[in-house]
Design an enzyme around this catalytic site. Structure first.
Site, PDB file in Angstrom:
ATOM      1  N   SER A 241       1.606  -2.692  -0.059  1.00 43.95           N
ATOM      2  CA  SER A 241       1.270  -4.097  -0.302  1.00 43.95           C
ATOM      3  C   SER A 241       1.693  -4.899   0.924  1.00 43.95           C
ATOM      4  O   SER A 241       2.322  -4.375   1.837  1.00 43.95           O
ATOM      5  CB  SER A 241       1.984  -4.616  -1.549  1.00 43.95           C
ATOM      6  OG  SER A 241       3.340  -4.854  -1.252  1.00 43.95           O
ATOM      7  N   LYS A 242       1.348  -6.165   0.891  1.00 47.56           N
ATOM      8  CA  LYS A 242       1.607  -7.058   2.028  1.00 47.56           C
ATOM      9  C   LYS A 242       3.062  -7.010   2.512  1.00 47.56           C
ATOM     10  O   LYS A 242       3.339  -7.173   3.694  1.00 47.56           O
ATOM     11  CB  LYS A 242       1.269  -8.508   1.629  1.00 47.56           C
ATOM     12  CG  LYS A 242      -0.221  -8.776   1.660  1.00 47.56           C
ATOM     13  CD  LYS A 242      -0.667  -9.183   3.065  1.00 47.56           C
ATOM     14  CE  LYS A 242      -2.174  -9.212   3.168  1.00 47.56           C
ATOM     15  NZ  LYS A 242      -2.649  -8.969   4.531  1.00 47.56           N
TER      16      LYS A 242
END
Ligand code: GLU
Length: 469
Positions: A241-242
């Site tokens: 994820s980010k």
């Protein structure tokens, strides 16, 4: 000699607005596999979701592919544009008895599931229309007549043989009641029509393969070779994820990671060739094989990426690096370099590229050759230019007027100057560095003098010597 069928691989991204590095890695694996074997690599945009499939979202994929240097054969194929063909195949399956019209309404399906749940049975929908041949005048979907007994084996090149019990597969919908194809159906028709021989994709599609195989069999089409690769995880082993780092491939372009380094790094995310970490495209093309793909998820490691980038920068041609810097400035919306600056940077590159881990780092180290006089001295540089140092710079200016401009001579002149003032050379290098670059961190003073030449060196020393006058 029997001719081996040509290998055709593909990347089939859905436009999501940007190109995820997982998609980029899948594209790279397919590209390496095909290109390393004289095969073809094709691109299909899975643009059936009309809401998401904007021209910009499609362009984002094309941009990501272009930046990574993953060229595809032929035009990019639009899945949406092939809807007629998808319908045609569904009709054919209908005609051959491999599919049937199902008139069950949403409410009936929901009621079926509720009853199944209440009775503790599987909620897999079993359509009553599978065996009926009366056809009311009502909306219908076309469903696959999937085998109910036995099992389907996916002979996967990465996962091994994966066995799925056919009783767990429903009669999936091929064509919706509005005549549009489902994703599951369109993928198979397109892969077949595009001649795809190897489907290499994320293992989130593994279960789909068991269903897709039924369509190949129903149509009597040769099944492709399957290779489902584990997804990329973050450094902590969790789903990417980010917060693990950039997930869009163009974010890496914006960081100034060379595309060749990104290819090297992405190739190693899930694939290995012995202990080789750093390699060229030619090596990757020669070495890449499905047997080198691991079964467990690879982890994104930004530090390792920096090392890979450093190696590729150190080994790249100077002119190529300057061209890549031009592209980087363009991508990040910065002003481009003048021809003079490009020439200067090319001359300086030999002393910039050894320890830089990104293109902006090269630019930063190369400021001394890019900036014009008067230099913008930073505060620390100014503090090294005290009156005594400025006096020495003035003396040096005179001595350098007639020195021949070679590394040996320059070393001789500067060392002699240090000795005559009872200084270690390091003490002299500080103000010299400040005068030549306006900074306290830069390439060596000799490299800078050789790169900018006598005239510019003398002008910079003179300017620094008069600072504060
Ligand atoms: N369009 C699918 C995706 O973006 C890929 C389909 C496939 O590779 O079969 O995840």
């Amino acid at each position: 000699m029997a001719q081996e069928a040509q290998i055709v691989t593909r990347i089939a991204p859905s436009p999501t607005g940007y190109m995820h590095i997982g998609t980029a890695r899948t594209a790279l694996f397919n590209w390496l596999y095909a290109r390393g074997r004289g095969g073809k690599f094709v691109l299909r945009i899975e643009d059936t979701d009309r809401a998401r499939s904007t021209p910009e979202a499609t362009q984002a994929i094309l941009d990501g592919m272009a930046w990574l240097g993953l060229d595809h054969d032929g035009e990019a194929v639009s899945q949406f544009a092939r809807a007629d063909r998808h319908r045609q195949v569904a009709e054919e399956m209908l005609a051959t008895g491999h599919a049937y019209k199902c008139f069950s309404t949403q409410d009936e399906i929901a009621a079926f599931r509720d009853a199944a749940r209440a009775e503790g049975r599987s909620t897999l929908f079993l359509s009553p229309w599978r065996e009926r041949d009366d056809h009311p005048d009502a909306p219908y979907v076309i469903r696959l007549k999937a085998p109910r007994d036995g099992q389907t084996i996916i002979a996967d090149q990465v996962q091994g043989d994966v066995t799925i019990q056919n009783a767990t597969l429903d009669d999936m919908i091929l064509l919706r009641s509005d005549g549009t194809p489902t994703y599951m159906h369109a993928v198979v028709v397109d892969d077949h029509d595009m001649g795809v021989t190897h489907v290499i994709r994320g293992d989130d599609h593994l279960n789909n393969a068991a269903r897709q195989i039924q369509i190949y069999r129903a149509m009597g089409w040769p099944e492709p070779v399957w290779a489902h690769i584990p997804l990329i995880h973050g450094e902590d082993g969790k789903k990417l994820s980010k917060r693990h780092g950039a997930t869009g491939v163009m974010e890496y372009a914006e960081m100034g990671i060379p595309a060749a380094a990104m290819r090297n790094y992405l190739a190693r995310l899930g694939w290995s060739h012995g202990d080789d970490e750093l390699f060229t495209d030619a090596q990757a093309l020669e070495w890449f094989d499905l047997s080198g793909i691991g079964k467990s998820p690879a982890r994104l490691d930004m530090k390792k990426l920096g090392n890979v980038a450093g190696w590729h920068i150190a080994n790249a041609e100077d002119a190529d690096l300057v061209a890549q810097i031009g592209q980087f400035l363009d991508i990040t919306g910065q002003p481009s370099l003048s021809q003079v600056q490009q020439d200067g940077l090319t001359r300086a590159m030999y002393c910039l590229k050894d320890r830089a881990r990104s293109l902006p780092e090269l630019l930063d180290k190369g400021r001394f050759v890019l900036d014009n006089r008067p230099l913008d001295y930073d505060e620390k540089a100014v503090s090294t230019l005290d009156p005594v140092s400025r006096g020495i710079l003035r003396e040096l200016t005179a001595q350098l007027q007639n020195a021949s401009w070679t590394r040996d001579t320059l070393e001789g002149v500067l060392n002699a100057a240090a000795v005559s003032h009872g200084l270690k050379f390091g003490k002299l290098a500080g103000p010299l560095r400040a005068a030549l670059s306006g900074r306290t961190v830069s390439p060596s003073v000799f490299d800078m003098m050789l790169v900018i030449g006598r005239e510019e060196t003398l002008a910079r020393l003179t300017e620094a010597a008069s600072l504060g006058d």
